[in-house]
Write a protein that holds these residues in place. Structure first.
Motif, PDB file in Angstrom:
ATOM      1  N   LEU A  31      50.109  95.059  67.724  1.00  0.00           N
ATOM      2  CA  LEU A  31      51.059  95.546  68.101  1.00  0.00           C
ATOM      3  C   LEU A  31      51.775  95.919  68.899  1.00  0.00           C
ATOM      4  CD1 LEU A  31      51.685  97.637  63.805  1.00  0.00           C
ATOM      5  CD2 LEU A  31      52.247  95.325  64.360  1.00  0.00           C
ATOM      6  N   TYR A  32      50.727  96.778  69.973  1.00  0.00           N
ATOM      7  CA  TYR A  32      50.972  97.433  70.878  1.00  0.00           C
ATOM      8  C   TYR A  32      51.480  96.574  72.106  1.00  0.00           C
ATOM      9  CZ  TYR A  32      51.365 101.047  74.151  1.00  0.00           C
ATOM     10  OH  TYR A  32      51.714 102.282  74.780  1.00  0.00           O
ATOM     11  N   GLU A  33      50.689  94.814  71.421  1.00  0.00           N
ATOM     12  CA  GLU A  33      50.863  93.733  73.089  1.00  0.00           C
ATOM     13  C   GLU A  33      51.654  92.830  72.214  1.00  0.00           C
ATOM     14  OE1 GLU A  33      46.847  92.497  73.368  1.00  0.00           O
ATOM     15  OE2 GLU A  33      46.897  94.837  74.362  1.00  0.00           O
ATOM     16  N   ASN A  34      52.532  93.059  71.005  1.00  0.00           N
ATOM     17  CA  ASN A  34      53.686  92.426  70.787  1.00  0.00           C
ATOM     18  C   ASN A  34      55.054  91.791  71.274  1.00  0.00           C
ATOM     19  OD1 ASN A  34      56.003  90.887  68.856  1.00  0.00           O
ATOM     20  ND2 ASN A  34      53.635  90.718  67.577  1.00  0.00           N
ATOM     21  N   GLU A  91      61.745  93.054  62.181  1.00  0.00           N
ATOM     22  CA  GLU A  91      60.432  93.226  63.004  1.00  0.00           C
ATOM     23  C   GLU A  91      59.892  93.989  62.285  1.00  0.00           C
ATOM     24  OE1 GLU A  91      62.762  95.075  67.144  1.00  0.00           O
ATOM     25  OE2 GLU A  91      63.577  96.080  65.060  1.00  0.00           O
ATOM     26  N   TYR A  92      60.683  94.180  61.216  1.00  0.00           N
ATOM     27  CA  TYR A  92      59.652  94.870  59.716  1.00  0.00           C
ATOM     28  C   TYR A  92      58.223  94.143  59.419  1.00  0.00           C
ATOM     29  CZ  TYR A  92      57.778  98.555  56.707  1.00  0.00           C
ATOM     30  OH  TYR A  92      57.243  99.539  55.870  1.00  0.00           O
ATOM     31  N   ASP A  93      59.163  92.532  59.021  1.00  0.00           N
ATOM     32  CA  ASP A  93      58.198  91.575  58.325  1.00  0.00           C
ATOM     33  C   ASP A  93      57.016  91.184  59.652  1.00  0.00           C
ATOM     34  OD1 ASP A  93      59.716  91.501  56.457  1.00  0.00           O
ATOM     35  OD2 ASP A  93      60.923  89.374  57.361  1.00  0.00           O
ATOM     36  N   VAL A  94      57.914  91.310  61.053  1.00  0.00           N
ATOM     37  CA  VAL A  94      56.787  91.462  61.989  1.00  0.00           C
ATOM     38  C   VAL A  94      55.160  91.980  61.924  1.00  0.00           C
ATOM     39  CG1 VAL A  94      55.820  91.444  64.603  1.00  0.00           C
ATOM     40  CG2 VAL A  94      58.827  90.033  63.666  1.00  0.00           C
ATOM     41  N   VAL A  95      55.464  93.365  61.680  1.00  0.00           N
ATOM     42  CA  VAL A  95      54.304  94.738  61.476  1.00  0.00           C
ATOM     43  C   VAL A  95      53.558  93.377  60.092  1.00  0.00           C
ATOM     44  CG1 VAL A  95      54.283  96.535  60.700  1.00  0.00           C
ATOM     45  CG2 VAL A  95      55.408  96.581  62.344  1.00  0.00           C
ATOM     46  N   ALA A 101      47.116  88.986  59.316  1.00  0.00           N
ATOM     47  CA  ALA A 101      46.653  88.667  60.335  1.00  0.00           C
ATOM     48  C   ALA A 101      44.689  88.721  59.718  1.00  0.00           C
ATOM     49  CB  ALA A 101      47.219  88.046  61.583  1.00  0.00           C
ATOM     50  N   VAL A 102      45.248  90.121  60.132  1.00  0.00           N
ATOM     51  CA  VAL A 102      44.559  91.221  60.617  1.00  0.00           C
ATOM     52  C   VAL A 102      43.193  91.507  59.307  1.00  0.00           C
ATOM     53  CG1 VAL A 102      43.322  93.424  61.723  1.00  0.00           C
ATOM     54  CG2 VAL A 102      45.373  91.946  62.732  1.00  0.00           C
ATOM     55  N   LEU A 103      44.040  91.921  58.137  1.00  0.00           N
ATOM     56  CA  LEU A 103      43.020  92.264  57.374  1.00  0.00           C
ATOM     57  C   LEU A 103      42.053  90.947  56.361  1.00  0.00           C
ATOM     58  CD1 LEU A 103      45.548  93.693  54.844  1.00  0.00           C
ATOM     59  CD2 LEU A 103      44.094  94.755  56.205  1.00  0.00           C
TER      60      LEU A 103
END
Ligand code: HEM
Length: 135
Positions: A31-34, A91-95, A101-103
């Motif tokens: 998220l920080y690098e998105n 943006e909410y969808d992006v999160v 993806a991470v899960l």
């Protein structure tokens, strides 16, 4: 608020603090690098004024608490925290896409994956509440 099963809690089913930390550490970096999220001026301000470790810590504490773990989150509620910025649905969808993806990458089981996405979907209106209707 949600009809998630209470026993065992989602916190427990995700593996407690260490289970959550495993995937949130990776999610926090993504998220920080998105580059999409980083186009939002409020996000850039967050980076410049507060930095990555604090960002990851507050996200971690919030998730521990909201999934039914110990009450360790020291920050504002989601409506207040996002009141003075514009957060679009996209943006909410992006999160949520990054989270999904991470899960999957970390092998979080399907039921817990689904329950966590459902939990976070429940905060969409609060997090978007301060945004203009057209955002
Ligand atoms: C699942 C969705 C989200 C969750 C769980 C979440 C969670 C949080 C948490 C826990 C904080 C810390 C609040 C505090 O320390 O008082 C925060 C702050 C913040 N969030 Fe979110 N957030 C989400 C979505 C978003 C999105 C989509 C954006 C913008 C694109 C965003 C932008 C920000 C910013 C800029 C801050 C810093 C506010 C400040 O202290 O100045 N958040 N968020």
């Amino acid at each position: 608020m949600t009809d998630l099963p209470q026993t065992p809690s989602l916190f427990e089913r995700l593996g407690g603090i260490f289970g959550i930390a495993h995937f949130l550490d990776i999610l926090g970096d993504r998220l920080y690098e998105n580059d999409t999220l980083n186009q939002n001026p409020a996000v850039l301000r967050l980076h410049n004024e507060k930095g990555r470790p604090g960002f990851k810590f507050t996200l971690m504490a919030w998730m521990i608490q909201e999934t039914g773990g110990p009450k360790v989150y020291p920050g504002a509620d989601m409506r207040t925290a996002h009141a003075n910025m514009t957060v679009s649905d996209y943006e909410y969808d992006v999160v949520l896409i990054e989270l999904a993806a991470v899960l999957t990458n970390c092998g979080v089981p399907q039921q817990e994956h689904k329950d966590l996405i459902t939990l976070l979907e429940g905060f969409r209106d609060d997090i978007r509440a301060g945004s203009a209707a057209s955002a």
